[in-house]
Design an enzyme around this catalytic site. Structure first.
Site, PDB file in Angstrom:
ATOM      1  CD  GLN A   1     -15.613  28.721 -24.860  1.00  0.00           C
ATOM      2  OE1 GLN A   1     -14.459  28.378 -24.584  1.00  0.00           O
ATOM      3  NE2 GLN A   1     -16.638  28.419 -24.081  1.00  0.00           N
TER       4      GLN A   1
ATOM      5  CG  ASP B   1     -32.907  36.498 -33.721  1.00  0.00           C
ATOM      6  OD1 ASP B   1     -32.811  35.503 -32.983  1.00  0.00           O
ATOM      7  OD2 ASP B   1     -33.202  37.641 -33.301  1.00  0.00           O
ATOM      8  CG  LEU B   2     -30.170  30.459 -34.121  1.00  0.00           C
ATOM      9  CD1 LEU B   2     -29.404  29.352 -33.414  1.00  0.00           C
ATOM     10  CD2 LEU B   2     -30.450  30.060 -35.559  1.00  0.00           C
TER      11      LEU B   2
ATOM     12  CB  ALA C   1     -26.804  26.666 -28.081  1.00  0.00           C
ATOM     13  CE1 TYR C   2     -31.963  32.393 -23.402  1.00  0.00           C
ATOM     14  CE2 TYR C   2     -30.958  30.769 -21.954  1.00  0.00           C
ATOM     15  CZ  TYR C   2     -31.651  31.946 -22.127  1.00  0.00           C
ATOM     16  OH  TYR C   2     -32.022  32.698 -21.035  1.00  0.00           O
ATOM     17  CB  THR C   3     -24.884  28.721 -23.720  1.00  0.00           C
ATOM     18  OG1 THR C   3     -24.434  30.064 -23.966  1.00  0.00           O
ATOM     19  CG2 THR C   3     -24.786  27.911 -24.997  1.00  0.00           C
TER      20      THR C   3
ATOM     21  CB  THR D   1     -25.214  20.180 -23.063  1.00  0.00           C
ATOM     22  OG1 THR D   1     -24.754  20.346 -21.726  1.00  0.00           O
ATOM     23  CG2 THR D   1     -26.729  20.087 -23.028  1.00  0.00           C
ATOM     24  CG  ASP D   2     -22.493  18.046 -19.201  1.00  0.00           C
ATOM     25  OD1 ASP D   2     -22.247  18.988 -19.988  1.00  0.00           O
ATOM     26  OD2 ASP D   2     -22.502  18.189 -17.968  1.00  0.00           O
TER      27      ASP D   2
ATOM     28  CE1 TYR E   1     -27.672  25.105 -22.795  1.00  0.00           C
ATOM     29  CE2 TYR E   1     -26.757  23.492 -21.265  1.00  0.00           C
ATOM     30  CZ  TYR E   1     -26.697  24.177 -22.465  1.00  0.00           C
ATOM     31  OH  TYR E   1     -25.658  23.947 -23.333  1.00  0.00           O
TER      32      TYR E   1
END
Length: 281
Positions: free
Chosen positions: A10, A31-32, A55-57, A96-97, A120
């Site tokens: 996004q 590729d991360l 990120a891996y989300t 992230t929160d 996460y």
């Protein structure tokens, strides 16, 4: 030139609109899962700044794949930050929160103790700590509840469900700030630009939409704006179990943004733009 990790997410898509001449590295190019490749891409490009919007989300899946999430969310950003330090350029990283446990009702400050509830959050926190330890100019930008006209997000899910259902049960005891991806992209660019001339402003910052609301309240606003006759039934998180625990309190204290001339975005105003782009209003 700005180098951006991420292409289909996004925030990455909003960055492509704002700075189309930036270099965007999707997973087809870097590729991360290979942190060394990420660092090498930075050294080869020699950009003016780097923004990590990748990120891996998969929050729930991370409970089973924490080792992989650690590489993508922790080890790769660490390698990026070290490469940026070596080149003397700013590194802006989206976090992230979920680094907090969601206790209490007060907005979390960037300096508050972290205590992730799941894999996460742990892996994102590991990335933050490694970036700070690298020693170069950086900004760890913690955000929450991202929405846009792209990818998968709560707004698009609510619109899809409302096509076939006139009653939905939505969690009402998780409170946070829905945040437009466009606003996050703009904030990342501003931070990168400021850090180029004022690296002393490096640090952890919070950025979320205003006002804070529950997921149920967010859903009601979406349906009201689109004129959809959907009844929202409030339920507690306990009635909607998921593999990964969600923080009940995702409120973020964003007052430190003032050092960049930034303030919390009005998510209700941005929601209109997103709904218009989706053809929902």
């Amino acid at each position: 030139m700005i180098l951006v990790f991420g292409q289909t997410g996004q925030v990455a898509q909003e960055l492509q609109r704002l700075v189309p001449d930036a270099a965007f590295l999707g997973r087809n190019r870097v590729d991360l899962r290979d942190p060394g490749a990420a660092a090498e891409a930075i050294r080869e490009a020699k950009p003016e700044a780097v923004i990590n919007a990748a990120a891996y989300t998969a929050v729930d899946k991370a409970e089973e794949e924490e080792a992989l999430a650690q590489v993508v969310n922790g080890d790769a950003p660490a390698a990026m930050a070290e490469a940026c330090r070596d080149l003397g350029i700013p590194f802006v990283h989206i976090s992230t929160d979920y680094v907090f446990d969601g206790s209490g009702e007060a907005p979390f400050k960037p300096t508050d103790p972290t205590a992730p509830l799941g894999a996460y959050g742990r892996t994102k926190l590991a990335g933050e700590e490694a970036i700070r330890a690298a020693g170069g100019p950086f900004a760890n930008l913690r955000t929450s509840w991202v929405f846009s006209a792209h990818g998968g997000n709560f707004v698009k899910t609510m619109l899809r469900l409302s096509e076939s259902r006139d009653r939905l049960t939505i969690v009402a005891d998780q409170i946070g700030g829905p945040t437009p991806a466009k606003a996050i992209a703009e904030a990342c660019l501003t931070m990168a630009q400021v850090l180029q001339r004022a690296p002393e402003k490096s640090g952890v910052y919070h950025f979320s939409g205003s006002p804070d609301v529950s997921w149920a309240g967010f859903a009601q606003e979406i349906f009201a704006r689109t004129g959809r006759d959907v009844t929202v039934e409030d339920i507690p998180t306990a009635d909607f179990p998921t593999p990964a625990k969600r923080p009940l309190n995702s409120r973020l204290d964003c007052s430190d943004l003032a050092v960049f001339g930034l303030k919390r975005p009005d998510w209700k105003a941005e929601l209109n733009e997103v709904l218009t782009e989706l053809g929902a209003v």
